[in-house]
Design a protein around this motif. Sequence first.
Motif, PDB file in Angstrom:
ATOM      1  N   GLU A  78      17.391  65.612  26.469  1.00 57.44           N
ATOM      2  CA  GLU A  78      16.663  64.339  26.406  1.00 57.44           C
ATOM      3  C   GLU A  78      16.987  63.534  25.158  1.00 57.44           C
ATOM      4  OE1 GLU A  78      12.536  65.280  26.944  1.00 57.44           O
ATOM      5  OE2 GLU A  78      12.952  66.544  28.689  1.00 57.44           O
ATOM      6  N   GLY A  79      18.135  63.822  24.569  1.00 59.92           N
ATOM      7  CA  GLY A  79      18.631  63.022  23.462  1.00 59.92           C
ATOM      8  C   GLY A  79      19.726  62.097  23.956  1.00 59.92           C
ATOM      9  N   GLY A  80      20.158  61.207  23.096  1.00 63.58           N
ATOM     10  CA  GLY A  80      21.220  60.285  23.481  1.00 63.58           C
ATOM     11  C   GLY A  80      21.795  59.576  22.269  1.00 63.58           C
ATOM     12  N   VAL A  81      22.948  58.948  22.458  1.00 67.85           N
ATOM     13  CA  VAL A  81      23.582  58.199  21.371  1.00 67.85           C
ATOM     14  C   VAL A  81      24.407  57.069  21.972  1.00 67.85           C
ATOM     15  CG1 VAL A  81      25.606  59.717  21.340  1.00 67.85           C
ATOM     16  CG2 VAL A  81      25.027  58.365  19.304  1.00 67.85           C
ATOM     17  N   THR A  82      24.374  55.930  21.306  1.00 68.63           N
ATOM     18  CA  THR A  82      25.204  54.785  21.686  1.00 68.63           C
ATOM     19  C   THR A  82      26.147  54.482  20.532  1.00 68.63           C
ATOM     20  OG1 THR A  82      23.453  53.849  23.054  1.00 68.63           O
ATOM     21  CG2 THR A  82      25.213  52.363  22.390  1.00 68.63           C
ATOM     22  N   GLN A  83      27.437  54.537  20.798  1.00 69.37           N
ATOM     23  CA  GLN A  83      28.444  54.284  19.769  1.00 69.37           C
ATOM     24  C   GLN A  83      28.783  52.797  19.765  1.00 69.37           C
ATOM     25  OE1 GLN A  83      31.256  56.971  21.536  1.00 69.37           O
ATOM     26  NE2 GLN A  83      30.763  58.637  20.120  1.00 69.37           N
ATOM     27  N   LEU A 179       5.299  55.482  29.650  1.00 72.25           N
ATOM     28  CA  LEU A 179       4.625  56.645  29.077  1.00 72.25           C
ATOM     29  C   LEU A 179       5.575  57.475  28.215  1.00 72.25           C
ATOM     30  CD1 LEU A 179       2.440  57.950  32.046  1.00 72.25           C
ATOM     31  CD2 LEU A 179       1.673  56.721  30.016  1.00 72.25           C
ATOM     32  N   PHE A 180       6.795  57.689  28.710  1.00 69.52           N
ATOM     33  CA  PHE A 180       7.737  58.513  27.956  1.00 69.52           C
ATOM     34  C   PHE A 180       8.181  57.815  26.676  1.00 69.52           C
ATOM     35  CE2 PHE A 180      11.930  60.414  27.071  1.00 69.52           C
ATOM     36  CZ  PHE A 180      11.553  61.750  27.014  1.00 69.52           C
ATOM     37  N   SER A 181       8.264  56.495  26.705  1.00 73.23           N
ATOM     38  CA  SER A 181       8.631  55.755  25.496  1.00 73.23           C
ATOM     39  C   SER A 181       7.603  55.978  24.394  1.00 73.23           C
ATOM     40  CB  SER A 181       8.762  54.258  25.805  1.00 73.23           C
ATOM     41  OG  SER A 181       9.815  54.023  26.708  1.00 73.23           O
ATOM     42  N   VAL A 182       6.308  55.882  24.757  1.00 68.06           N
ATOM     43  CA  VAL A 182       5.244  56.104  23.774  1.00 68.06           C
ATOM     44  C   VAL A 182       5.297  57.548  23.261  1.00 68.06           C
ATOM     45  CG1 VAL A 182       2.756  56.158  23.399  1.00 68.06           C
ATOM     46  CG2 VAL A 182       3.770  54.327  24.781  1.00 68.06           C
ATOM     47  N   TYR A 183       5.454  58.503  24.186  1.00 68.10           N
ATOM     48  CA  TYR A 183       5.530  59.919  23.788  1.00 68.10           C
ATOM     49  C   TYR A 183       6.752  60.182  22.912  1.00 68.10           C
ATOM     50  CZ  TYR A 183       6.576  64.885  24.134  1.00 68.10           C
ATOM     51  OH  TYR A 183       6.898  66.175  23.833  1.00 68.10           O
ATOM     52  N   ASP A 184       7.893  59.606  23.293  1.00 68.43           N
ATOM     53  CA  ASP A 184       9.135  59.831  22.560  1.00 68.43           C
ATOM     54  C   ASP A 184       9.039  59.283  21.137  1.00 68.43           C
ATOM     55  OD1 ASP A 184      11.629  61.029  22.671  1.00 68.43           O
ATOM     56  OD2 ASP A 184      12.666  59.150  23.095  1.00 68.43           O
ATOM     57  N   ILE A 185       8.395  58.138  20.992  1.00 67.89           N
ATOM     58  CA  ILE A 185       8.209  57.562  19.655  1.00 67.89           C
ATOM     59  C   ILE A 185       7.355  58.488  18.803  1.00 67.89           C
ATOM     60  CG2 ILE A 185       7.062  55.686  18.394  1.00 67.89           C
ATOM     61  CD1 ILE A 185       8.017  53.796  20.614  1.00 67.89           C
ATOM     62  N   TYR A 186       6.262  58.996  19.375  1.00 67.22           N
ATOM     63  CA  TYR A 186       5.397  59.909  18.631  1.00 67.22           C
ATOM     64  C   TYR A 186       6.140  61.200  18.275  1.00 67.22           C
ATOM     65  CZ  TYR A 186       1.821  63.382  17.654  1.00 67.22           C
ATOM     66  OH  TYR A 186       1.096  64.385  17.076  1.00 67.22           O
ATOM     67  N   ASP A 187       6.869  61.756  19.242  1.00 66.67           N
ATOM     68  CA  ASP A 187       7.532  63.040  19.028  1.00 66.67           C
ATOM     69  C   ASP A 187       8.686  62.933  18.036  1.00 66.67           C
ATOM     70  OD1 ASP A 187       7.827  65.838  19.696  1.00 66.67           O
ATOM     71  OD2 ASP A 187       9.636  65.284  20.790  1.00 66.67           O
ATOM     72  N   ASP A 188       9.486  61.876  18.149  1.00 68.44           N
ATOM     73  CA  ASP A 188      10.681  61.742  17.310  1.00 68.44           C
ATOM     74  C   ASP A 188      10.399  61.115  15.944  1.00 68.44           C
ATOM     75  OD1 ASP A 188      12.143  62.830  19.314  1.00 68.44           O
ATOM     76  OD2 ASP A 188      13.133  60.981  19.947  1.00 68.44           O
ATOM     77  N   LEU A 189       9.436  60.194  15.893  1.00 67.32           N
ATOM     78  CA  LEU A 189       9.285  59.376  14.691  1.00 67.32           C
ATOM     79  C   LEU A 189       8.037  59.681  13.882  1.00 67.32           C
ATOM     80  CD1 LEU A 189      10.328  55.912  16.186  1.00 67.32           C
ATOM     81  CD2 LEU A 189      11.782  57.772  15.363  1.00 67.32           C
ATOM     82  N   ILE A 190       7.018  60.258  14.501  1.00 65.18           N
ATOM     83  CA  ILE A 190       5.749  60.454  13.792  1.00 65.18           C
ATOM     84  C   ILE A 190       5.468  61.933  13.534  1.00 65.18           C
ATOM     85  CG2 ILE A 190       3.263  60.058  13.860  1.00 65.18           C
ATOM     86  CD1 ILE A 190       3.844  57.595  15.630  1.00 65.18           C
ATOM     87  N   SER A 191       5.505  62.744  14.613  1.00 68.61           N
ATOM     88  CA  SER A 191       5.115  64.150  14.449  1.00 68.61           C
ATOM     89  C   SER A 191       6.198  64.993  13.792  1.00 68.61           C
ATOM     90  CB  SER A 191       4.747  64.751  15.816  1.00 68.61           C
ATOM     91  OG  SER A 191       5.883  64.841  16.642  1.00 68.61           O
ATOM     92  N   ARG A 192       7.497  64.723  14.135  1.00 71.31           N
ATOM     93  CA  ARG A 192       8.567  65.583  13.618  1.00 71.31           C
ATOM     94  C   ARG A 192       9.354  64.952  12.476  1.00 71.31           C
ATOM     95  NH1 ARG A 192      12.474  67.628  17.992  1.00 71.31           N
ATOM     96  NH2 ARG A 192      12.191  65.559  18.913  1.00 71.31           N
ATOM     97  N   ARG A 193       9.356  63.609  12.385  1.00 65.66           N
ATOM     98  CA  ARG A 193      10.056  62.915  11.307  1.00 65.66           C
ATOM     99  C   ARG A 193      11.524  63.322  11.231  1.00 65.66           C
ATOM    100  NH1 ARG A 193       7.039  61.055   7.096  1.00 65.66           N
ATOM    101  NH2 ARG A 193       9.017  60.185   6.388  1.00 65.66           N
ATOM    102  N   ILE A 194      12.274  63.071  12.308  1.00 60.32           N
ATOM    103  CA  ILE A 194      13.706  63.368  12.328  1.00 60.32           C
ATOM    104  C   ILE A 194      14.422  62.392  11.401  1.00 60.32           C
ATOM    105  CG2 ILE A 194      15.760  63.481  13.780  1.00 60.32           C
ATOM    106  CD1 ILE A 194      13.930  64.126  16.133  1.00 60.32           C
ATOM    107  N   CYS A 208      10.511  47.912   3.502  1.00 64.69           N
ATOM    108  CA  CYS A 208       9.114  47.536   3.296  1.00 64.69           C
ATOM    109  C   CYS A 208       8.161  48.528   3.943  1.00 64.69           C
ATOM    110  CB  CYS A 208       8.853  46.130   3.838  1.00 64.69           C
ATOM    111  SG  CYS A 208       9.168  45.959   5.609  1.00 64.69           S
ATOM    112  N   CYS A 209       8.696  49.429   4.776  1.00 69.20           N
ATOM    113  CA  CYS A 209       7.868  50.417   5.468  1.00 69.20           C
ATOM    114  C   CYS A 209       8.674  51.697   5.636  1.00 69.20           C
ATOM    115  CB  CYS A 209       7.447  49.869   6.837  1.00 69.20           C
ATOM    116  SG  CYS A 209       6.048  50.733   7.591  1.00 69.20           S
ATOM    117  N   THR A 210       8.004  52.844   5.670  1.00 66.85           N
ATOM    118  CA  THR A 210       8.689  54.113   5.870  1.00 66.85           C
ATOM    119  C   THR A 210       9.088  54.279   7.328  1.00 66.85           C
ATOM    120  OG1 THR A 210       6.656  55.326   6.358  1.00 66.85           O
ATOM    121  CG2 THR A 210       7.300  55.148   4.030  1.00 66.85           C
ATOM    122  N   GLY A 211       9.930  55.296   7.586  1.00 60.98           N
ATOM    123  CA  GLY A 211      10.312  55.573   8.959  1.00 60.98           C
ATOM    124  C   GLY A 211       9.111  55.900   9.824  1.00 60.98           C
ATOM    125  N   CYS A 212       8.177  56.684   9.277  1.00 55.88           N
ATOM    126  CA  CYS A 212       6.955  57.014  10.016  1.00 55.88           C
ATOM    127  C   CYS A 212       6.143  55.754  10.295  1.00 55.88           C
ATOM    128  CB  CYS A 212       6.129  58.024   9.223  1.00 55.88           C
ATOM    129  SG  CYS A 212       4.603  58.539  10.049  1.00 55.88           S
TER     130      CYS A 212
END
Length: 241
Positions: A78-83, A179-194, A208-212
């Motif tokens: 469920e990961g991805g990358v755009t070059q 729904l998955f967008s909201v979950y993915d934002i929380y999982d990748d950007l808030i709870s785990r801080r990748i 002006c703001c942290t990644g979280c």
Amino acid sequence: MDFLDLRPNWELRRCCNHNQVIFLISTAVCIVVILALWRTVLMTPFKLITVFLHEVSHALACLLTCGKVEGIKVHADEGGVTQTRGGVYWLILPAGYLGSSFWGMVLILASTKELTTQIAAGCFVVALIVVLFLAKNWTLRGLCLGFLFFFGVIWYLQVTTVFRIQREVILFTGVMNSLFSVYDIYDDLISRRINSSDAEKFAEECPCCTGCGWGVIWGILSFVYLCGAVYLALVVLANQP
């Protein structure tokens, strides 16, 4: 005809008519099914299609800011990358999460009418075909081919049988995407801080703001998109007979 009846019913007076009730029930059923099957393999293709739209949004932002898309990958985890090369980096970075939420909103709204449902399905097919040629791994190629076959079956059933579920499929895909967008934002950007996440990279561009912090802002905007989609759909359906 009373043309005053054609004005948007922004206040949702006399809500809810038959079409609005059907839409609300259908949306609620989609949410319940998605949450109930969230951790099952049945949801994996729809999770990956959300990642697909995430990466496509990065690609579109790159192209719209005069950059070049060199390749797109979607991984089975469920990961991805755009070059990309060139373009406006600080617009490309947030386009993934916010873009996939936006497409979820568009699909939900498109499901309110038969014509817009068909247009949405057609645009989805075109996007799948284009990305098929940009794909850099077999997971994404398989995802594109699988959903092209899936939409082909839905179209065949739509035109040759009484089994018409195209609107429900577009609605389900839109709700799942939101729904998955909201979950993915929380999982990748808030709870785990990748550290390599889009938000952390965006924080380097806009300190002006942290990644979280950016993750929280994007999460709120994604949830607003979902609520806005439901409200606008009710407005559209208010004047339908």
